[in-house]
Scaffold this active site. Structure first.
Site, PDB file in Angstrom:
ATOM      1  N   PHE A 300       0.881  -1.168   0.000  1.00  0.00           N
ATOM      2  CA  PHE A 300       0.000   0.000   0.000  1.00  0.00           C
ATOM      3  C   PHE A 300       0.923   1.224   0.000  1.00  0.00           C
ATOM      4  O   PHE A 300       1.393   1.662   1.053  1.00  0.00           O
ATOM      5  CB  PHE A 300      -0.892   0.009   1.247  1.00  0.00           C
ATOM      6  CG  PHE A 300      -1.930  -1.077   1.284  1.00  0.00           C
ATOM      7  CD1 PHE A 300      -3.285  -0.763   1.204  1.00  0.00           C
ATOM      8  CD2 PHE A 300      -1.573  -2.412   1.409  1.00  0.00           C
ATOM      9  CE1 PHE A 300      -4.253  -1.770   1.248  1.00  0.00           C
ATOM     10  CE2 PHE A 300      -2.523  -3.420   1.455  1.00  0.00           C
ATOM     11  CZ  PHE A 300      -3.869  -3.093   1.377  1.00  0.00           C
ATOM     12  N   ASP A 301       1.177   1.766  -1.174  1.00  0.00           N
ATOM     13  CA  ASP A 301       2.252   2.749  -1.287  1.00  0.00           C
ATOM     14  C   ASP A 301       1.942   4.078  -0.610  1.00  0.00           C
ATOM     15  O   ASP A 301       2.854   4.839  -0.297  1.00  0.00           O
ATOM     16  CB  ASP A 301       2.602   2.982  -2.759  1.00  0.00           C
ATOM     17  CG  ASP A 301       3.319   1.779  -3.362  1.00  0.00           C
ATOM     18  OD1 ASP A 301       3.763   0.909  -2.589  1.00  0.00           O
ATOM     19  OD2 ASP A 301       3.431   1.704  -4.595  1.00  0.00           O
ATOM     20  N   GLY A 303      -0.532   4.318   2.233  1.00  0.00           N
ATOM     21  CA  GLY A 303      -0.762   4.049   3.642  1.00  0.00           C
ATOM     22  C   GLY A 303       0.374   3.352   4.350  1.00  0.00           C
ATOM     23  O   GLY A 303       0.479   3.420   5.571  1.00  0.00           O
ATOM     24  N   ILE A 307       3.692   7.997   0.256  1.00  0.00           N
ATOM     25  CA  ILE A 307       4.219   8.205  -1.091  1.00  0.00           C
ATOM     26  C   ILE A 307       4.587   9.665  -1.355  1.00  0.00           C
ATOM     27  O   ILE A 307       5.488   9.957  -2.137  1.00  0.00           O
ATOM     28  CB  ILE A 307       3.221   7.684  -2.149  1.00  0.00           C
ATOM     29  CG1 ILE A 307       3.920   7.505  -3.491  1.00  0.00           C
ATOM     30  CG2 ILE A 307       1.987   8.587  -2.263  1.00  0.00           C
ATOM     31  CD1 ILE A 307       3.144   6.696  -4.484  1.00  0.00           C
ATOM     32  N   ALA A 383      10.943   2.512  -4.298  1.00  0.00           N
ATOM     33  CA  ALA A 383      11.916   1.444  -4.531  1.00  0.00           C
ATOM     34  C   ALA A 383      12.165   1.276  -6.028  1.00  0.00           C
ATOM     35  O   ALA A 383      12.827   2.096  -6.655  1.00  0.00           O
ATOM     36  CB  ALA A 383      11.487   0.148  -3.860  1.00  0.00           C
ATOM     37  N   TYR A 385       9.768   1.140  -8.613  1.00  0.00           N
ATOM     38  CA  TYR A 385       8.852   1.812  -9.532  1.00  0.00           C
ATOM     39  C   TYR A 385       8.885   3.327  -9.355  1.00  0.00           C
ATOM     40  O   TYR A 385       9.096   3.839  -8.251  1.00  0.00           O
ATOM     41  CB  TYR A 385       7.411   1.349  -9.295  1.00  0.00           C
ATOM     42  CG  TYR A 385       6.983   0.194 -10.176  1.00  0.00           C
ATOM     43  CD1 TYR A 385       6.864   0.355 -11.557  1.00  0.00           C
ATOM     44  CD2 TYR A 385       6.701  -1.054  -9.635  1.00  0.00           C
ATOM     45  CE1 TYR A 385       6.470  -0.701 -12.360  1.00  0.00           C
ATOM     46  CE2 TYR A 385       6.299  -2.115 -10.440  1.00  0.00           C
ATOM     47  CZ  TYR A 385       6.192  -1.932 -11.803  1.00  0.00           C
ATOM     48  OH  TYR A 385       5.803  -2.973 -12.607  1.00  0.00           O
ATOM     49  N   ASP A 583     -23.866  16.427   1.541  1.00  0.00           N
ATOM     50  CA  ASP A 583     -22.467  16.763   1.299  1.00  0.00           C
ATOM     51  C   ASP A 583     -21.736  15.433   1.151  1.00  0.00           C
ATOM     52  O   ASP A 583     -21.563  14.699   2.127  1.00  0.00           O
ATOM     53  CB  ASP A 583     -21.932  17.563   2.486  1.00  0.00           C
ATOM     54  CG  ASP A 583     -20.549  18.131   2.229  1.00  0.00           C
ATOM     55  OD1 ASP A 583     -19.949  17.806   1.191  1.00  0.00           O
ATOM     56  OD2 ASP A 583     -20.067  18.908   3.085  1.00  0.00           O
TER      57      ASP A 583
END
Length: 643
Positions: A300-301, A303, A307, A383, A385, A583
């Site tokens: 999970f890049d 969380g 990122i 890393a 990618y 909303d």
């Protein structure tokens, strides 16, 4: 590291501006003098505690600028969330999180893990078995541990994979140490286990992409010059941007990276609201190979890795081209020191072919107007990618979000000469890359002409009673409650979703609307009982809609790192709250189903996926009729002539 010094007594920053370096230092100092005084505390992130949007809209003068910090106490393995009043320096809250809540992995922890792993005799022995005796060439790559029922002790773990270089500038992903995994405790900084499975020879064939290995660069491409002699068309005041009819604020967080706030479009003399906030909020990259090592790769890049904190400093002429405006991103290291990522966000204009055209063949005259778009982007390296995240604003009110993926495949080793149905063999030396997915989720806090909005699903139907056989029309279905709005795309029905404001009508009496066009609408390729399906439930559907709640920010929950699953969207939508004329927040899932190609090696040509939100009765007519003819062109364009 660069710190921007700002005197808080003389400068009043707008409420949505990201924290400055000085504000981060001030917040950390307050916490160090209070609940985080123990040396064992580490600072995962220190960001703006964004004010409630209703308070900001009704009483902006009462908004207090605050910092929101996520911390880890390494001595107890417990996480904390704290809020600091930046004017007074008072820590107004500090809340211990439940046992097992694991915030994202910090950059410092990557370096620590590599250093301690290489110092462990068990690791050194396992490396030597594979001929890896020069530790300076060995690359320890931390992967999030996920949850597979093996750790109930609240430890903060990574499962590190191992690669090596053949020389200091070699591509390490050509040489994986397959079936070697190092389980490392980040809090105690110790190797817990070395999982040394069946021996597979480390592939020796190189996969280098640097100029000295590729050979001379081609010479058949002539330069393309991007010039704007009168300068760009946008105006920037701090983090506020005006371009053409658009206005918005640029934000930046370690977890999301680029954020767009208060996106509005000027229609005549009125700035009409479209989006209150838009950002990438999560992504998951699950791998399809069932082997013990590869099957646990599902990062999970956002969380698990923050990122935004992995954003590149962008370079003119390389990452961005033209008349550029850069915005810095300010994050922090694990000790709370501010770090400025120079040029983290790039903004520029691009030509975009024609906006509209019609050739009147009877008069032999054509009217043509050229389109352009504003591009706001950042690029992060996770890393192997690289991911580029691009928001495109078009003159006609369209908004597009693209993710551009490049970088290097996450590789695996196999016996030379073998092939696996779960991946693409890359060379004859035992290297392959497993099939996988890149799945993204974007949070869209809509405010079409105000906060009271609703969502319709629109399908095309071919009626049973159909005299010509070719008649078809669209059917709108109101998604009235949260459970109604858990939806997948359906290309066979040409499905899209329409966000409307029933209280604001266009010229023909219909509610104004924007539609979400679900391109690249993949979903998770996993069974419902898979660990990743529980942890990344957002990826099992393309659309989710929730009523706005300031605390509901991330679709896999606040802390997906080592989570068991179920948090976030599945929990919230179980309440089945009303979403009609409320909303609302729309969560859209899309991605890339990455069936690896030989052409993706040794560095992958850019692939892109994304989606579009487009005015759909929001305007009373084409909003770009007033575009000027091309400068220097004829008053009228003739078919086949020059302009």
């Amino acid at each position: 590291m660069s710190i921007q010094e700002i005197d808080p007594t003389t400068v009043a920053l707008p409420p949505l501006d990201p924290l400055t370096a000085e504000e981060i230092s001030r917040a950390v100092d307050s916490l160090r003098r209070g609940p985080a005084e123990a040396e064992s505390f580490r600072f995962v992130s220190v960001v703006l505690n964004e004010p409630d949007k209703r308070q900001l809209a009704t009483d902006p003068g009462s908004v207090v600028r605050e910092a929101f910090a996520v911390l880890v106490d390494r001595s107890t393995a417990r996480a904390y969330e704290a809020v600091v009043d930046l004017d007074s320096g008072v820590v107004t809250s500090c809340v211990e999180q439940p046992v097992g809540a694991q915030p994202p992995i910090m950059l410092d922890e990557f370096d620590e893990a590599e250093r301690y792993c290489k110092a462990d005799p068990r690791v050194v022995e396992a490396l030597a078995k594979r001929g890896m005796t020069d530790l300076d060439l060995v690359c320890i790559e931390p992967w999030s541990a996920g949850y597979y029922g093996v750790d109930d002790e609240g430890r903060r773990l990574i499962r590190a994979l191992v690669y090596t270089r053949l020389d200091p500038r070699d591509n390490p992903y050509a040489h994986p140490a397959e079936n070697l995994v190092i389980v490392f405790d980040l809090n105690n900084q110790e190797v817990l286990a070395v999982e040394d499975g069946d021996f597979v020879e480390v592939p020796k064939e190189t996969g280098n992409y640097l100029p000295e290995h590729v050979g001379p660069a081609r010479t058949d491409l002539k330069p393309i010059e991007i010039t704007q002699p009168e300068g760009p068309s946008f105006e920037v005041d701090g983090h506020h941007v005006r371009w053409a009819n658009w206005s918005f604020r640029v934000g930046f967080t370690p977890r999301e990276g680029l954020v767009l706030h208060q996106v509005r479009y000027r229609d005549g003399d009125t700035d009409r609201s479209v989006l209150n906030r838009a950002s990438l909020v999560e992504m998951v990259v699950p791998y399809g190979d069932p082997s013990s090592v590869q099957s646990r790769k599902n990062a999970f890049d956002a969380g698990e890795y923050n990122i935004g904190a992995l954003a590149n400093s962008l370079s003119l002429g390389c990452d961005c081209l033209g008349e550029i405006k850069y915005f810095d991103g300010v994050v922090n290291d694990s000790h709370g020191n501010p770090i400025t990522i120079r040029n983290a966000v790039c903004m520029h204009e691009e030509d975009d072919s024609i906006a509209w055209k019609h050739y009147d063949f009877r008069l032999d005259e054509a009217e043509v107007r050229r389109s352009r778009r504003l591009v706001v982007s950042f690029i992060a390296t996770v890393a192997n990618y690289e991911y580029g995240f691009y928001w495109h604003l078009y003159l006609d009110g369209t908004i597009e979000f693209l993710v551009k993926a490049t970088g290097i495949l996450s590789t695996a080793g196999q016996t030379a000469g073998e092939k696996s149905k779960y991946g693409q063999t890359l060379n004859n030396g035992g290297l392959y890359a497993p099939i996988h997915q890149h799945i993204f989720n974007v949070r869209l806090d809509f405010e079409l002409d105000g906060p009271s909005n609703a969502v319709y699903e629109v399908d095309t139907e071919v009626p049973e009673v159909n005299p010509t056989g070719s008649a078809f029309y669209t059917v709108d279905r109101l998604l009235g409650r949260e459970q109604d709005a858990i939806r997948t795309a359906d290309a066979g029905r040409h499905r899209f979703w329409k966000v409307v404001n029933h209280d604001s009508r266009n010229v023909v009496g219909e509610p104004v609307a924007y539609r979400i066009i679900p391109t690249d609408a993949i979903t998770l390729a996993a069974r419902p009982d898979a660990s990743v399906a529980k942890r990344a439930a957002f990826a099992t559907n393309n659309l989710w809609v929730t009523p706005y709640d300031r605390s509901e920010r991330f679709p896999a929950g606040e802390y997906p790192n080592q989570s068991r699953g179920g948090e976030g969207l599945p929990t919230w939508t179980a309440a089945n709250r009303n979403i009609a004329d409320e909303d609302i927040v729309v969560w859209y899932t899309f991605g890339m189903h990455h069936v690896v190609r030989l052409e993706d090696w040794p560095v992958m040509p850019r692939q892109h996926v994304g989606f579009t939100i487009q005015p759909f009765g929001f305007f009373d007519r084409n909003p770009v009729l007033d575009l000027p003819r091309s400068s220097g062109g004829d008053a009228h364009c003739h078919n086949g002539g020059e302009s």
